[in-house]
Design a protein around this motif. Structure first.
Motif, PDB file in Angstrom:
ATOM      1  N   LEU A 179       0.847  -1.189   0.000  1.00 41.97           N
ATOM      2  CA  LEU A 179       0.000   0.000   0.000  1.00 41.97           C
ATOM      3  C   LEU A 179       0.882   1.239   0.000  1.00 41.97           C
ATOM      4  N   ILE A 180       0.571   2.193  -0.875  1.00 36.52           N
ATOM      5  CA  ILE A 180       1.323   3.446  -0.888  1.00 36.52           C
ATOM      6  C   ILE A 180       0.401   4.581  -0.444  1.00 36.52           C
ATOM      7  N   LEU A 181       0.954   5.474   0.360  1.00 33.47           N
ATOM      8  CA  LEU A 181       0.203   6.609   0.882  1.00 33.47           C
ATOM      9  C   LEU A 181       0.533   7.835   0.047  1.00 33.47           C
ATOM     10  N   LEU A 182      -0.511   8.483  -0.492  1.00 29.50           N
ATOM     11  CA  LEU A 182      -0.320   9.658  -1.332  1.00 29.50           C
ATOM     12  C   LEU A 182      -1.000  10.854  -0.691  1.00 29.50           C
ATOM     13  N   ASP A 183      -0.231  11.920  -0.468  1.00 30.95           N
ATOM     14  CA  ASP A 183      -0.896  13.168  -0.119  1.00 30.95           C
ATOM     15  C   ASP A 183      -0.831  14.130  -1.300  1.00 30.95           C
ATOM     16  N   ASP A 184      -0.228  13.639  -2.389  1.00 27.49           N
ATOM     17  CA  ASP A 184      -0.227  14.324  -3.677  1.00 27.49           C
ATOM     18  C   ASP A 184      -0.226  13.228  -4.740  1.00 27.49           C
ATOM     19  N   PRO A 185      -1.180  13.223  -5.672  1.00 24.04           N
ATOM     20  CA  PRO A 185      -1.239  12.160  -6.680  1.00 24.04           C
ATOM     21  C   PRO A 185       0.054  11.994  -7.476  1.00 24.04           C
ATOM     22  N   ALA A 186       0.828  13.077  -7.631  1.00 23.58           N
ATOM     23  CA  ALA A 186       2.064  12.994  -8.393  1.00 23.58           C
ATOM     24  C   ALA A 186       3.078  12.047  -7.763  1.00 23.58           C
ATOM     25  N   GLN A 187       2.939  11.771  -6.479  1.00 23.21           N
ATOM     26  CA  GLN A 187       3.882  10.881  -5.796  1.00 23.21           C
ATOM     27  C   GLN A 187       3.776   9.446  -6.282  1.00 23.21           C
ATOM     28  N   ALA A 188       2.673   9.103  -6.925  1.00 25.18           N
ATOM     29  CA  ALA A 188       2.493   7.729  -7.409  1.00 25.18           C
ATOM     30  C   ALA A 188       3.550   7.356  -8.435  1.00 25.18           C
ATOM     31  N   ALA A 189       4.027   8.326  -9.204  1.00 22.73           N
ATOM     32  CA  ALA A 189       5.016   8.041 -10.246  1.00 22.73           C
ATOM     33  C   ALA A 189       6.310   7.485  -9.665  1.00 22.73           C
ATOM     34  N   ASP A 190       6.666   7.883  -8.444  1.00 21.24           N
ATOM     35  CA  ASP A 190       7.882   7.373  -7.799  1.00 21.24           C
ATOM     36  C   ASP A 190       7.588   6.179  -6.893  1.00 21.24           C
ATOM     37  N   LEU A 191       6.504   6.261  -6.136  1.00 23.97           N
ATOM     38  CA  LEU A 191       6.223   5.220  -5.150  1.00 23.97           C
ATOM     39  C   LEU A 191       5.748   3.911  -5.771  1.00 23.97           C
ATOM     40  N   ALA A 192       4.917   3.984  -6.810  1.00 23.50           N
ATOM     41  CA  ALA A 192       4.357   2.761  -7.385  1.00 23.50           C
ATOM     42  C   ALA A 192       5.436   1.824  -7.952  1.00 23.50           C
ATOM     43  N   PRO A 193       6.425   2.319  -8.713  1.00 17.95           N
ATOM     44  CA  PRO A 193       7.483   1.412  -9.186  1.00 17.95           C
ATOM     45  C   PRO A 193       8.261   0.778  -8.034  1.00 17.95           C
ATOM     46  N   GLN A 194       8.501   1.544  -6.966  1.00 17.83           N
ATOM     47  CA  GLN A 194       9.207   0.980  -5.814  1.00 17.83           C
ATOM     48  C   GLN A 194       8.370  -0.103  -5.148  1.00 17.83           C
ATOM     49  N   ALA A 195       7.072   0.141  -5.032  1.00 18.16           N
ATOM     50  CA  ALA A 195       6.182  -0.848  -4.424  1.00 18.16           C
ATOM     51  C   ALA A 195       6.083  -2.104  -5.291  1.00 18.16           C
ATOM     52  N   ARG A 196       6.131  -1.934  -6.614  1.00 16.84           N
ATOM     53  CA  ARG A 196       6.053  -3.096  -7.505  1.00 16.84           C
ATOM     54  C   ARG A 196       7.247  -4.021  -7.318  1.00 16.84           C
ATOM     55  N   GLY A 197       8.381  -3.480  -6.879  1.00 17.19           N
ATOM     56  CA  GLY A 197       9.543  -4.322  -6.621  1.00 17.19           C
ATOM     57  C   GLY A 197       9.425  -5.125  -5.343  1.00 17.19           C
ATOM     58  N   LEU A 198       8.435  -4.783  -4.504  1.00 15.73           N
ATOM     59  CA  LEU A 198       8.290  -5.438  -3.201  1.00 15.73           C
ATOM     60  C   LEU A 198       7.033  -6.284  -3.087  1.00 15.73           C
ATOM     61  N   GLY A 199       6.102  -6.128  -4.019  1.00 15.63           N
ATOM     62  CA  GLY A 199       4.853  -6.884  -3.951  1.00 15.63           C
ATOM     63  C   GLY A 199       4.293  -7.139  -5.332  1.00 15.63           C
TER      64      GLY A 199
END
Length: 406
Positions: free
Chosen positions: A5-25
């Motif tokens: 699960l990634i926490l976003l307080d700005d939708p633009a953060q998904a561009a960095d967090l989602a690829p990192q999360a994909r490497g872990l789950g």
């Protein structure tokens, strides 16, 4: 299927967090909690724009949880943490990631406290390949140890590398919990079963409305007012920062620093002592509890150079220190050091800058400048790429003053 699960307080953060999360789950879900109307549709709170949903899906987010509650209309760390904790209990992800920004880090800290779980902050690398043996199981409040089997076993581990002491140190650690929570620094790398640089699966992002169970007590600390900051050059973006500390002596003593900053096209900063004494506002503070800066030139006036200040300015290209104590840490670490009273050295620098500028403007009227073969020489600029010991104490980089220091 493992989920992060990634926490976003700005939708633009998904561009960095989602690829990192994909490497872990195997699956990436996101929760967006925002009090910024720019990220929502006019229909009302709790509805994100179509562009936000599309962008999240393009990053590989399979499910986007959108919160809706009157207590979330303004930022409240406890209320936001209650939402994340409720989702963790509901979907039981393998981990929760957020950026290392002020608000996401604060929210995850409150979430970790609610769950009785560990939180690793400012991670620069995460590896999900580590597993503890059966003798090393750790149970946490809300996630009981089940003896080595099942979702509550506590055997899952992320091996992390994170910065400590404001970036001065790197620490390797094992983060062990059924749900691992971490904030990631910019450029954080991930080693997992799936490489984070692999293209995201092409899928539509499912939007799930969440109406959390919140009480007024969850929002006892909240944002009540926004004021527009001063326009102009910001401390973090300025090419030149002139900072003052205890050696400046008073609020009035910063006048010379303001004049020098104006002359060099920069801004004024300060140490924590100057802020604590009421000489400058907190927004001017450079350091671990202030702003980290990386200007082309950092001038430290009357600043001893304690660790908490040094970590805020150590990335500056050139550091010039002015202090009466040649043994002060800042004087030892600076590119150039001048031993002297700030109130004597800065006026001399300003006078020299004025003289050089006046000389440059009048050079065009001299007889020699009329000939095509002559030119007004530029002031010498020292090579700061690798200063040797002889450069310490030279003030020529700014004013042409004779060397006085270490």
């Amino acid at each position: 299927m493992t989920t992060v699960l990634i926490l976003l307080d700005d939708p633009a953060q998904a561009a960095d967090l989602a690829p990192q999360a994909r490497g872990l789950g195997e699956r990436v879900d996101a929760v967006i909690i925002t009090d910024d109307p720019a990220h929502t549709d006019p229909v009302g709170p709790g509805t994100v724009s179509a562009g936000t949903v599309e962008a999240a899906g393009a990053c590989g987010v399979g499910r986007l949880y959108v919160t809706r509650h009157e207590l979330l209309a303004s930022y409240s760390p406890d209320a936001w943490a209650a939402v994340v904790a409720e989702l963790v209990d509901r979907i039981r992800p393998e981990g929760v990631l957020a950026t290392a920004g002020t608000r996401p880090a604060e929210v995850l800290a409150h979430t970790a406290a609610r769950l009785g779980a560990p939180l690793a902050t400012h991670c620069v690398h995460i590896d999900d390949g580590a597993q503890l043996d059966d003798s090393a199981h750790v149970g946490h409040a809300g996630f009981p140890d089940t003896g080595g089997t099942g979702r509550g076993a506590g055997t899952e581990t992320w091996r992390i590398t994170r910065t400590r002491s404001g970036g001065v140190l790197l620490e390797d650690a094992d983060l062990t919990a059924p749900v691992r929570m971490a904030t990631v620094a910019p450029g954080c790398t991930v080693s997992g079963a799936r490489h984070p640089d692999e293209p995201a699966d092409s899928r539509a992002c499912e939007v799930v409305d969440v109406v959390p169970e919140l009480s007024p007590g969850d929002a006892r600390v909240r944002l009540v007012e926004r004021t527009e900051g001063e326009r102009g050059l910001s401390l973090s973006a300025a090419p030149v920062v002139v900072s003052g500390g205890r050696g400046v002596g008073s609020a009035e003593g910063f006048t010379a620093l303001e004049e020098l900053a104006d002359a060099l096209g920069g801004v004024v900063g300060c140490s924590r002592v100057a802020t604590s004494n009421g000489w400058r506002p907190h927004r001017d503070q450079v350091g671990l509890t202030g702003t980290k800066v990386a200007p082309e030139l950092y001038i430290a006036c009357g600043i001893s150079g304690a660790t908490q200040h040094w970590v805020g300015c150590m990335d500056s290209t050139v550091i010039l220190a002015v202090n009466t104590d040649p043994e002060a840490p800042m004087m030892q670490r600076a590119t150039y050091s001048v031993v002297g009273d700030v109130h004597e050295v800065l006026p001399a620098i300003l006078a020299e800058l004025g003289r050089r500028r006046a000389g440059g403007s009048s050079a065009a009227t001299t007889p020699d400048s009329a000939t095509p073969d002559s030119a007004t020489p530029e002031p010498a600029v020292p090579d700061t790429s690798a200063p040797d010991a002889s450069s310490q104490g030279s003030a020529d980089a700014v004013s042409g003053l004779p060397a006085r220091g270490t």
